[in-house]
Motif scaffolding. Structure first.
Motif, mmCIF file in Angstrom:
data_model
loop_
_atom_site.group_PDB
_atom_site.id
_atom_site.type_symbol
_atom_site.label_atom_id
_atom_site.label_comp_id
_atom_site.label_asym_id
_atom_site.label_seq_id
_atom_site.Cartn_x
_atom_site.Cartn_y
_atom_site.Cartn_z
ATOM 1 N N LEU A 28 -34.159 19.106 -28.518
ATOM 2 C CA LEU A 28 -34.720 19.712 -27.308
ATOM 3 C C LEU A 28 -34.216 21.137 -27.122
ATOM 4 C CD1 LEU A 28 -34.591 16.735 -24.788
ATOM 5 C CD2 LEU A 28 -36.603 17.757 -25.848
ATOM 6 N N ALA A 29 -32.961 21.381 -27.451
ATOM 7 C CA ALA A 29 -32.412 22.731 -27.345
ATOM 8 C C ALA A 29 -33.094 23.672 -28.330
ATOM 9 C CB ALA A 29 -30.905 22.706 -27.586
ATOM 10 N N VAL A 30 -33.330 23.211 -29.548
ATOM 11 C CA VAL A 30 -34.011 24.038 -30.551
ATOM 12 C C VAL A 30 -35.432 24.356 -30.099
ATOM 13 C CG1 VAL A 30 -34.944 24.016 -32.902
ATOM 14 C CG2 VAL A 30 -32.595 23.298 -32.481
ATOM 15 N N ILE A 31 -36.137 23.381 -29.581
ATOM 16 C CA ILE A 31 -37.504 23.605 -29.103
ATOM 17 C C ILE A 31 -37.504 24.583 -27.930
ATOM 18 C CG2 ILE A 31 -39.449 22.478 -27.945
ATOM 19 C CD1 ILE A 31 -38.823 20.004 -29.680
ATOM 20 N N ALA A 32 -36.546 24.471 -27.031
ATOM 21 C CA ALA A 32 -36.472 25.386 -25.884
ATOM 22 C C ALA A 32 -36.200 26.813 -26.337
ATOM 23 C CB ALA A 32 -35.384 24.919 -24.917
ATOM 24 N N VAL A 33 -35.311 26.964 -27.313
ATOM 25 C CA VAL A 33 -34.989 28.310 -27.808
ATOM 26 C C VAL A 33 -36.194 28.924 -28.520
ATOM 27 C CG1 VAL A 33 -33.590 29.534 -29.532
ATOM 28 C CG2 VAL A 33 -32.507 27.961 -27.929
ATOM 29 N N MET A 34 -36.937 28.108 -29.237
ATOM 30 C CA MET A 34 -38.103 28.629 -29.958
ATOM 31 C C MET A 34 -39.252 28.973 -29.016
ATOM 32 S SD MET A 34 -38.068 26.191 -33.319
ATOM 33 C CE MET A 34 -39.472 26.985 -34.064
ATOM 34 N N SER A 35 -39.376 28.284 -27.896
ATOM 35 C CA SER A 35 -40.489 28.536 -26.992
ATOM 36 C C SER A 35 -40.185 29.622 -25.962
ATOM 37 C CB SER A 35 -40.885 27.248 -26.272
ATOM 38 O OG SER A 35 -39.845 26.833 -25.411
ATOM 39 N N ALA A 36 -38.937 30.011 -25.798
ATOM 40 C CA ALA A 36 -38.562 31.006 -24.789
ATOM 41 C C ALA A 36 -39.245 32.355 -25.001
ATOM 42 C CB ALA A 36 -37.054 31.162 -24.731
ATOM 43 N N PRO A 37 -39.326 32.906 -26.210
ATOM 44 C CA PRO A 37 -39.998 34.206 -26.373
ATOM 45 C C PRO A 37 -41.474 34.177 -25.975
ATOM 46 C CG PRO A 37 -38.648 33.743 -28.280
ATOM 47 C CD PRO A 37 -38.659 32.503 -27.437
ATOM 48 N N SER A 38 -42.161 33.096 -26.272
ATOM 49 C CA SER A 38 -43.570 33.030 -25.898
ATOM 50 C C SER A 38 -43.723 32.940 -24.378
ATOM 51 C CB SER A 38 -44.257 31.847 -26.579
ATOM 52 O OG SER A 38 -43.721 30.632 -26.113
ATOM 53 N N LEU A 39 -42.788 32.296 -23.702
ATOM 54 C CA LEU A 39 -42.851 32.235 -22.241
ATOM 55 C C LEU A 39 -42.594 33.610 -21.628
ATOM 56 C CD1 LEU A 39 -41.035 28.860 -21.511
ATOM 57 C CD2 LEU A 39 -43.468 29.348 -21.368
ATOM 58 N N VAL A 40 -41.687 34.376 -22.221
ATOM 59 C CA VAL A 40 -41.405 35.721 -21.728
ATOM 60 C C VAL A 40 -42.630 36.610 -21.925
ATOM 61 C CG1 VAL A 40 -40.009 37.780 -22.131
ATOM 62 C CG2 VAL A 40 -38.925 35.549 -22.025
ATOM 63 N N ALA A 41 -43.273 36.509 -23.087
ATOM 64 C CA ALA A 41 -44.482 37.299 -23.352
ATOM 65 C C ALA A 41 -45.596 36.911 -22.382
ATOM 66 C CB ALA A 41 -44.929 37.096 -24.799
ATOM 67 N N TRP A 42 -45.728 35.625 -22.095
ATOM 68 C CA TRP A 42 -46.751 35.179 -21.150
ATOM 69 C C TRP A 42 -46.473 35.764 -19.762
ATOM 70 C CZ3 TRP A 42 -45.835 31.970 -16.873
ATOM 71 C CH2 TRP A 42 -46.975 31.597 -16.178
ATOM 72 N N HIS A 43 -45.212 35.788 -19.355
ATOM 73 C CA HIS A 43 -44.843 36.317 -18.043
ATOM 74 C C HIS A 43 -45.157 37.810 -17.949
ATOM 75 C CE1 HIS A 43 -42.752 36.527 -14.242
ATOM 76 N NE2 HIS A 43 -41.981 37.493 -14.706
ATOM 77 N N VAL A 44 -44.874 38.548 -19.015
ATOM 78 C CA VAL A 44 -45.165 39.985 -19.029
ATOM 79 C C VAL A 44 -46.670 40.218 -18.948
ATOM 80 C CG1 VAL A 44 -45.056 42.067 -20.467
ATOM 81 C CG2 VAL A 44 -43.041 40.625 -20.201
#
Length: 77
Positions: A28-44
């Motif tokens: 779960l930690a690996v999946i969260a770390v991998m998905s964080a950049p896409s969430l930041v890009a979506w927010h921007v």
């Protein structure tokens, strides 16, 4: 009076071991770390869309005011 002795046997297969739980948490930690950049890009992208929409509504309002007044309208920052 006779006493009964009960033998307690270990219970197999009833839960998760510590290692299994740690593996799941690590995944779960690996999946969260991998998905964080896409969430930041979506927010921007969402912020850019919101600002573009606000600018469009401001320009539409300025245009309608210019037509209503029959005069030039300036949009300031």
């Amino acid at each position: 009076m006779q006493m009964k002795h009960e033998v307690v046997l270990p219970h197999d297969g009833g839960g998760f071991t510590l290692i299994e739980t740690l593996v799941v948490v690590a995944l779960l930690a690996v999946i969260a770390v991998m998905s964080a950049p896409s969430l930041v890009a979506w927010h921007v992208r969402d912020q850019v869309d919101a600002r573009a929409s606000a600018l469009l509504s401001t320009l539409s309002y300025a245009r309608s005011e210019a037509v209503r007044r029959g005069a030039r309208v300036t949009v300031c920052r």
